[in-house]
Design an enzyme around this catalytic site. Structure first.
Site, mmCIF file in Angstrom:
data_model
loop_
_atom_site.group_PDB
_atom_site.id
_atom_site.type_symbol
_atom_site.label_atom_id
_atom_site.label_comp_id
_atom_site.label_asym_id
_atom_site.label_seq_id
_atom_site.Cartn_x
_atom_site.Cartn_y
_atom_site.Cartn_z
ATOM 1 N N GLU A 198 0.670 -1.106 -0.061
ATOM 2 C CA GLU A 198 0.012 0.027 0.000
ATOM 3 C C GLU A 198 0.674 1.369 0.040
ATOM 4 O O GLU A 198 1.942 1.147 0.897
ATOM 5 C CB GLU A 198 -0.814 -0.085 1.208
ATOM 6 C CG GLU A 198 -1.882 1.053 1.305
ATOM 7 C CD GLU A 198 -2.663 1.259 2.456
ATOM 8 O OE1 GLU A 198 -2.844 0.313 3.388
ATOM 9 O OE2 GLU A 198 -3.259 2.202 2.668
ATOM 10 N N ARG B 12 5.354 -12.879 9.688
ATOM 11 C CA ARG B 12 5.810 -11.385 9.594
ATOM 12 C C ARG B 12 7.241 -11.255 10.164
ATOM 13 O O ARG B 12 7.513 -11.956 11.092
ATOM 14 C CB ARG B 12 4.979 -10.227 9.873
ATOM 15 C CG ARG B 12 4.761 -9.894 11.223
ATOM 16 C CD ARG B 12 3.893 -8.578 11.336
ATOM 17 N NE ARG B 12 2.993 -8.241 10.426
ATOM 18 C CZ ARG B 12 2.715 -7.466 9.618
ATOM 19 N NH1 ARG B 12 3.905 -6.296 9.612
ATOM 20 N NH2 ARG B 12 1.945 -7.265 8.745
ATOM 21 N N LYS C 143 4.500 0.992 9.725
ATOM 22 C CA LYS C 143 4.421 2.021 9.041
ATOM 23 C C LYS C 143 3.980 3.285 9.753
ATOM 24 O O LYS C 143 4.502 4.589 9.591
ATOM 25 C CB LYS C 143 3.753 2.096 7.653
ATOM 26 C CG LYS C 143 4.729 1.337 6.552
ATOM 27 C CD LYS C 143 4.156 1.057 5.414
ATOM 28 C CE LYS C 143 2.959 0.184 4.987
ATOM 29 N NZ LYS C 143 2.422 -0.003 3.717
HETATM 30 P P1 ATP Z 1 -0.207 -1.480 6.801
HETATM 31 O O1 ATP Z 1 -0.456 -1.636 8.203
HETATM 32 O O2 ATP Z 1 -0.041 -0.067 6.338
HETATM 33 O O3 ATP Z 1 -1.116 -2.424 5.838
HETATM 34 P P2 ATP Z 1 1.797 -3.238 6.133
HETATM 35 O O4 ATP Z 1 3.281 -3.261 6.796
HETATM 36 O O5 ATP Z 1 1.014 -4.382 6.036
HETATM 37 O O6 ATP Z 1 1.133 -2.223 6.585
HETATM 38 P P3 ATP Z 1 1.619 -3.330 3.263
HETATM 39 O O7 ATP Z 1 2.112 -2.197 2.184
HETATM 40 O O8 ATP Z 1 0.176 -3.721 3.234
HETATM 41 O O9 ATP Z 1 2.192 -2.844 4.673
HETATM 42 O O10 ATP Z 1 2.670 -4.465 2.715
HETATM 43 C C1 ATP Z 1 2.833 -5.058 1.690
HETATM 44 C C2 ATP Z 1 3.070 -6.400 1.890
HETATM 45 O O11 ATP Z 1 4.267 -6.472 2.737
HETATM 46 C C3 ATP Z 1 2.221 -7.284 2.293
HETATM 47 O O12 ATP Z 1 2.040 -8.564 1.603
HETATM 48 C C4 ATP Z 1 2.706 -7.419 3.704
HETATM 49 O O13 ATP Z 1 2.039 -8.612 4.276
HETATM 50 C C5 ATP Z 1 4.180 -7.559 3.665
HETATM 51 N N1 ATP Z 1 4.685 -7.191 5.028
HETATM 52 C C6 ATP Z 1 4.437 -6.160 5.750
HETATM 53 N N2 ATP Z 1 5.353 -5.912 6.652
HETATM 54 C C7 ATP Z 1 6.018 -7.285 6.853
HETATM 55 C C8 ATP Z 1 6.884 -7.807 7.790
HETATM 56 N N3 ATP Z 1 7.172 -7.292 8.759
HETATM 57 N N4 ATP Z 1 7.301 -8.953 7.430
HETATM 58 C C9 ATP Z 1 6.902 -9.608 6.173
HETATM 59 N N5 ATP Z 1 6.183 -9.134 5.312
HETATM 60 C C10 ATP Z 1 5.590 -7.845 5.674
#
Ligand code: ATP
Ligand code: MG
Length: 561
Positions: A37, A262, A272
């Site tokens: 996102e 994660r 974020k």
């Molecule tokens: P938000 O809380 O804004 O949704 P987010 O960290 O999930 O934050 P996204 O932009 O939705 O951010 O993440 C993009 C991709 O990265 C998604 O598939 C998410 O699952 C993955 N991702 C985000 N944080 C992690 C993490 N700490 N470890 C592994 N994958 C992650």
């Protein structure tokens, strides 16, 4: 990328894909996506997801899309889109012509919603946000059906059309899926599909005033792009039944969602929202501050894409959450730079040394090895003269027992150079601080050893004062001083920020570094790895960032394991 020499990892995700390939579920196709996102910069957790999705596609001869999940205009910006593209490319991955935006599918998503309304599977609800929460029930208590749940198809179609046309205020109505208000899975209690939001979108502008929720949008995006394996993090496990429900009801192409744990890192936050707060409150200089766990911060700090990919490979993927020691990430960059970074000499906290018996005005060019790990990197000349700088730490007036560096009367080896003996200590009369050392050198020891075989234990680094280049050096340390800063609410950040996460010093470095290119990386002998700051460094005013010290705490941890 050097994927050839190591056997591809196996894990539960690859096992699932192997099974699908065996049964022919997707006709042997593997097509993944990385779906950020655009509401912030990518961090090391995202890097894990990038490496996993692009890595799996490459391993199976498949494809991976870069898709922006840009369904919430409130927090999304073009700046983030650009930064994310740059970071994924820098990590070493290529989406070729497969750059997609969820917002490009808004019309299709809308049509699918109309289809569900027509089939009596979605309805417009007028409950307020507070009422909706109340009606939802709890984990132990069933929810209650909304009084608007049984509106006729025609009424729903009309209201939904008017929602889209902008007739209603933000928050006054939503479109919900009609599933089951008593489902034990809260996600199935008539989840919201559309909200009214009169906000400008960074791509679609003011074309829409209703926006899809993640749950409604994500599966459709995957389906439209004919993704085979939709890999996401564990918190979406409970959403999978909904993901499946939407696609089943629509009767469209249906990818497989797979969840993994994660990445969490000690001394690091991965939210974020909290990272944005550090930026907004000025606790760091920006998303790419070298103390940030962002890809751009790590890049500026001196991390290589290879080291980040190696880290992601080593941590692997699992189905249960854990916290990885940040020392492992540091170990990975040391391991990479040890092989590649040229060695140089620089003095961070200088003290002047005068070699009393060395002829004034004389300069010698000494040979120094560029990288003992790689003889192919050759040697360079380092100038030596009568006045040098050495590290203040390398001198002790009253040396403790195990201190083998400079002290009054003690002989040490100057790296790539002569043996010198400290003969006099000059102090500031008022403060008592040591300001200058006087030494004598033994002209017969140019090769670093004495012809008479006398033993000298200490070797210290130095730079010739007359030839040295002044540089600003930024010594970075951990941003937080507690192991699990993620557990602290962002309101409490002030109390857990490491006040010494940045120390700036004026250093002297050897002249071979004059004009060093932004982004280039070096080992400053005995001190650590440093890179030329890509933003602030100028040829006539060098700025270095300390990537990591040489002390490898992970290697010690590993020995204990
Ligand atoms: P938000 O809380 O804004 O949704 P987010 O960290 O999930 O934050 P996204 O932009 O939705 O951010 O993440 C993009 C991709 O990265 C998604 O598939 C998410 O699952 C993955 N991702 C985000 N944080 C992690 C993490 N700490 N470890 C592994 N994958 C992650
Ligand atoms: Mg997310």
């Amino acid at each position: 990328m050097s994927t050839s020499e190591v056997a591809p990892p196996t894990d539960f995700i690859r096992n699932i894909i192997n099974e699908h390939n065996r049964t022919g579920r997707f006709g042997g196709r593997v097509h993944t996506r990385f779906p950020p996102e655009p509401n912030g910069y990518l961090h090391i957790g995202h890097a894990k997801s990038v490496c996993l999705n692009f890595g799996i596609a490459a391993q199976y001869g498949g494809l991976c899309n870069l898709r922006f999940d840009d369904t919430n205009p409130a927090k999304e910006e073009q700046e983030y889109v650009d930064a994310i593209e740059e970071d994924v490319r820098w990590l070493g991955f290529d989406w070729e012509d497969r750059l997609f935006f969820g917002s490009d599918y808004f019309e299709q998503m809308h049509d699918c919603a109309v289809q569900l309304i027509k089939e009596g599977k979605a309805y417009v609800d007028d409950l307020s946000a507070g009422e909706t929460r109340e009606y939802r029930g709890t984990l132990t208590e069933a929810g209650k059906e909304s009084p608007h749940r049984d509106r006729s198809v025609d009424e729903n179609l009309d209201l939904f059309r008017r929602m889209r046309a902008g007739e209603f205020e933000d928050g006054s109505r939503v479109l919900r899926a009609k599933i089951d208000m008593s489902s034990p899975n809260m996600n199935l209690r008539d989840p919201i599909m559309y909200r009214i939001l009169h906000a400008s979108h960074h791509r679609s502008g003011d074309e829409w005033c209703i926006y899809p929720t993640y749950d409604w949008a994500h599966g459709l995006e995957d389906s439209i792009e004919r993704i085979t394996h939709s890999i996401c993090t564990l918190e979406f496990e409970d959403h999978r039944p909904l993901y499946d429900w939407f696609l089943d009801q629509l009767g469209v192409y249906h990818p497989q969602q797979i969840e993994f744990a994660r990445l969490n890192l000690t001394y690091t936050i991965m939210s974020k929202r909290k990272l944005l707060q550090l930026v907004q409150q000025g606790q760091v200089t920006g998303w790419d501050d070298p103390r940030m766990p962002t890809v751009s911060g790590l890049r500026r700090r001196g991390y290589t894409p290879e080291s980040i990919r190696a880290f992601c490979e080593r941590i692997g993927v699992a189905k249960t959450d854990s916290v990885i020691d940040v020392a492992l990430l540091e170990h990975c960059i040391r391991e990479d730079l040890n092989k590649r970074a040229p060695r140089v000499m620089g003095v961070l906290h200088p003290i002047r040394v005068v070699i009393d018996n060395y002829p004034e005005g004389q300069t010698e060019e000494l040979d120094a090895v560029n990288n003992p790990e790689d003889p192919g990197m050759g040697t360079r000349k380092v100038p030596f003269s009568r006045v040098l700088y050495v590290e203040r730490d390398d001198f002790r007036e009253h040396p403790p027992k195990e201190f083998f560096r400079l002290s009054p009367g003690r002989e040490v080896r100057l790296r790539y150079s002569y043996l010198v003996t400290c003969v006099k200590v000059v102090k500031d009369e008022r403060s008592g601080q040591v300001v200058e050392l006087h030494c004598t050198y033994d002209p017969n020891t140019r090769a670093g050893s004495a012809p008479d075989g006398r033993k000298v234990r200490g070797t210290i680094h130095w730079v010739s004062a007359a030839h040295a280049v002044q540089a600003e050096v930024r010594l970075y340390d951990r941003l937080f001083n507690v192991e699990n800063p993620g557990e602290v609410d962002s309101a409490g950040f002030q109390g857990i920020l490491n006040p010494n996460s940045l120390e700036t010093v004026t250093a002297y470095v050897e002249p071979s570094l004059a004009g060093a290119a932004p982004g280039s990386r070096y080992q400053f002998e005995r001190l650590g790895y440093f890179c030329v700051d890509a933003k602030d460094s100028l040829p006539q005013r060098l700025v270095f960032n300390r990537t990591v010290t040489l002390r490898d705490t992970w290697a010690k941890i590993e020995k204990r394991l």
